[in-house]
Design a protein around this motif. Structure first.
Motif, short mmCIF file in Angstrom:
data_model
loop_
_atom_site.label_atom_id
_atom_site.label_comp_id
_atom_site.label_asym_id
_atom_site.label_seq_id
_atom_site.Cartn_x
_atom_site.Cartn_y
_atom_site.Cartn_z
N LEU A 150 -29.44 22.24 -16.28
CA LEU A 150 -28.07 21.84 -16.61
C LEU A 150 -27.75 22.14 -18.08
CD1 LEU A 150 -25.44 20.20 -15.68
CD2 LEU A 150 -26.55 18.22 -16.75
N PHE A 151 -28.69 21.86 -18.98
CA PHE A 151 -28.49 22.19 -20.40
C PHE A 151 -28.17 23.67 -20.58
CE2 PHE A 151 -31.52 18.57 -21.88
CZ PHE A 151 -30.46 17.67 -21.89
N GLU A 152 -28.92 24.54 -19.89
CA GLU A 152 -28.69 25.97 -20.01
C GLU A 152 -27.31 26.36 -19.47
OE1 GLU A 152 -30.64 28.65 -21.39
OE2 GLU A 152 -31.29 26.82 -22.38
N TYR A 189 -24.08 27.99 -21.61
CA TYR A 189 -23.43 29.22 -21.17
C TYR A 189 -21.94 28.99 -20.92
CZ TYR A 189 -22.42 33.36 -18.33
OH TYR A 189 -21.87 34.51 -17.83
N LEU A 190 -21.61 27.90 -20.20
CA LEU A 190 -20.22 27.62 -19.89
C LEU A 190 -19.41 27.31 -21.14
CD1 LEU A 190 -18.00 27.23 -17.78
CD2 LEU A 190 -18.83 24.88 -17.42
N SER A 191 -20.00 26.59 -22.09
CA SER A 191 -19.26 26.25 -23.31
C SER A 191 -18.94 27.49 -24.14
CB SER A 191 -20.04 25.23 -24.14
OG SER A 191 -21.29 25.73 -24.57
N ARG A 192 -19.83 28.47 -24.11
CA ARG A 192 -19.54 29.72 -24.83
C ARG A 192 -18.34 30.44 -24.20
NH1 ARG A 192 -25.34 29.96 -25.26
NH2 ARG A 192 -25.49 31.28 -23.40
N HIS A 226 -25.10 12.79 -15.05
CA HIS A 226 -24.41 13.42 -16.18
C HIS A 226 -23.42 14.46 -15.66
CE1 HIS A 226 -28.01 11.76 -18.12
NE2 HIS A 226 -27.24 11.65 -19.18
N THR A 227 -22.20 14.38 -16.14
CA THR A 227 -21.14 15.27 -15.69
C THR A 227 -20.38 15.81 -16.89
OG1 THR A 227 -20.86 13.95 -13.67
CG2 THR A 227 -19.08 15.47 -14.22
N VAL A 228 -20.16 17.11 -16.90
CA VAL A 228 -19.30 17.77 -17.89
C VAL A 228 -18.10 18.33 -17.14
CG1 VAL A 228 -19.10 19.56 -19.64
CG2 VAL A 228 -21.29 18.37 -19.32
N LYS A 229 -16.90 17.97 -17.56
CA LYS A 229 -15.69 18.39 -16.85
C LYS A 229 -14.73 19.11 -17.78
CE LYS A 229 -12.43 15.40 -15.79
NZ LYS A 229 -11.67 14.30 -15.15
N THR A 242 -16.39 21.62 -13.05
CA THR A 242 -17.35 20.54 -13.31
C THR A 242 -18.78 21.02 -13.10
OG1 THR A 242 -15.76 18.86 -12.56
CG2 THR A 242 -18.07 18.22 -12.65
N ILE A 243 -19.66 20.67 -14.03
CA ILE A 243 -21.10 20.80 -13.79
C ILE A 243 -21.69 19.40 -13.82
CG2 ILE A 243 -21.36 23.18 -14.56
CD1 ILE A 243 -22.27 22.17 -17.26
N HIS A 244 -22.66 19.15 -12.94
CA HIS A 244 -23.04 17.77 -12.65
C HIS A 244 -24.52 17.72 -12.25
CE1 HIS A 244 -22.39 13.74 -10.71
NE2 HIS A 244 -23.24 14.19 -9.83
N HIS A 245 -25.22 16.71 -12.76
CA HIS A 245 -26.60 16.46 -12.34
C HIS A 245 -26.76 14.99 -12.02
CE1 HIS A 245 -30.89 15.48 -12.71
NE2 HIS A 245 -31.09 16.71 -12.25
N SER A 246 -27.34 14.69 -10.87
CA SER A 246 -27.60 13.32 -10.46
C SER A 246 -29.07 13.18 -10.08
CB SER A 246 -26.72 12.94 -9.26
OG SER A 246 -26.97 11.61 -8.84
N ALA A 247 -29.79 12.34 -10.80
CA ALA A 247 -31.21 12.11 -10.51
C ALA A 247 -31.35 11.15 -9.33
CB ALA A 247 -31.91 11.54 -11.74
N LYS A 248 -32.24 11.46 -8.41
CA LYS A 248 -32.46 10.60 -7.24
C LYS A 248 -33.48 9.50 -7.53
CE LYS A 248 -31.29 14.17 -3.84
NZ LYS A 248 -31.76 14.95 -2.67
N SER A 249 -34.37 9.74 -8.49
CA SER A 249 -35.39 8.76 -8.85
C SER A 249 -35.97 9.13 -10.20
CB SER A 249 -36.51 8.72 -7.80
OG SER A 249 -37.30 9.89 -7.89
#
Length: 239
Positions: free
Chosen positions: A111-113, A117-120, A190-193, A202-209
């Motif tokens: 997600l960081f990568e 990339y998207l912010s550039r 964590h969500t970036v919109k 939107t890019i989004h990451h949701s941890a299950k555990s």
């Protein structure tokens, strides 16, 4: 490999399971409340590497104690980064090894990568505004999360119209808002919109555990035991 755990809460216990499943030995469980063990009880001296997940108030003192024993440290504690220059100095001038990540999940680091990339790309698309949301369990002491701050700093570095992040509410157009929510037992979302008048990206990451974080921490310990200096997930994952 012999591992010392500093902090034996939910995360420490999860790390212990994964470490043992990979053939490693836990030689110390340093936690004044959960185990009563200290650095001086003997087990810590035999460790090849320490994995530290505690609280912002005690993290830096734990790092310095590890350095006294010349032990590599892997830490996922957030909220102490005002001391980061001192840690980097210890690595460069004292020969210490320190592996830090605001999030050890491989998925989050992907997600960081993507975020970089998207912010550039979005630097030239001023019709889009950007904001972030992070959701964590109610026991999490710091807000916003270290992961959210890492995402925000990369956005600010790449998007000229954003100058600093603000928690929950913007004061000016150049502020990047991070909405922090604390509820239930959420491991981490964590969500970036990016939003314009006509659409939303939107890019989004949701941890299950916690397992993903624990596995990443053990992989980092294996990496830190064989390398020197100030290290991070970019070094280990070779992004």
């Amino acid at each position: 490999m012999k591992i010392a755990l500093i902090g034996y809460g939910k995360m420490g216990k999860e790390i212990e399971k994964i470490a043992q499943s990979r053939g490693h030995e836990i030689v110390a469980r340093i936690d004044p409340i959960a185990t009563g063990e200290s650095f001086e009880d003997g087990g810590f001296e035999t460790a090849d590497v320490a994995i530290e997940f505690t609280t912002p108030k005690v993290a830096f003192a734990n790092y310095r104690k590890c350095f006294e024993y010349n032990k590599p440290v892997v830490s996922g504690t957030t909220g102490w980064l005002d001391k980061l220059p001192e840690i980097k100095k210890a690595c460069s001038e004292e020969g210490q090894t320190f592996f830090y990540a605001s999030n050890f999940s491989v998925g989050v680091n992907i997600l960081f990568e993507l975020n970089r990339y998207l912010s550039r790309i979005m630097n030239d698309r001023d019709e889009y505004d950007v904001e972030m949301t992070e959701v964590h369990h109610t026991q999490k002491l710091d807000a916003p999360s270290g992961t959210a701050i890492s995402l925000a700093e990369d956005i600010i570095e790449n998007i000229e119209r954003k100058k600093q992040w603000k928690l929950n509410k913007a004061e000016k157009d150049t502020d990047l808002v991070i909405k922090a929510v604390r509820e239930g037992q959420v491991p981490g979302i964590h969500t970036v919109k990016y939003e314009s008048d006509v659409d939303e990206i939107t890019i989004h990451h949701s941890a299950k555990s916690r397992k993903g974080f624990a596995l990443g921490a053990v992989l980092a310990a294996e990496f830190a035991a064989k390398n020197k200096g100030f290290l991070g997930m970019k070094d280990m994952l070779k992004f």
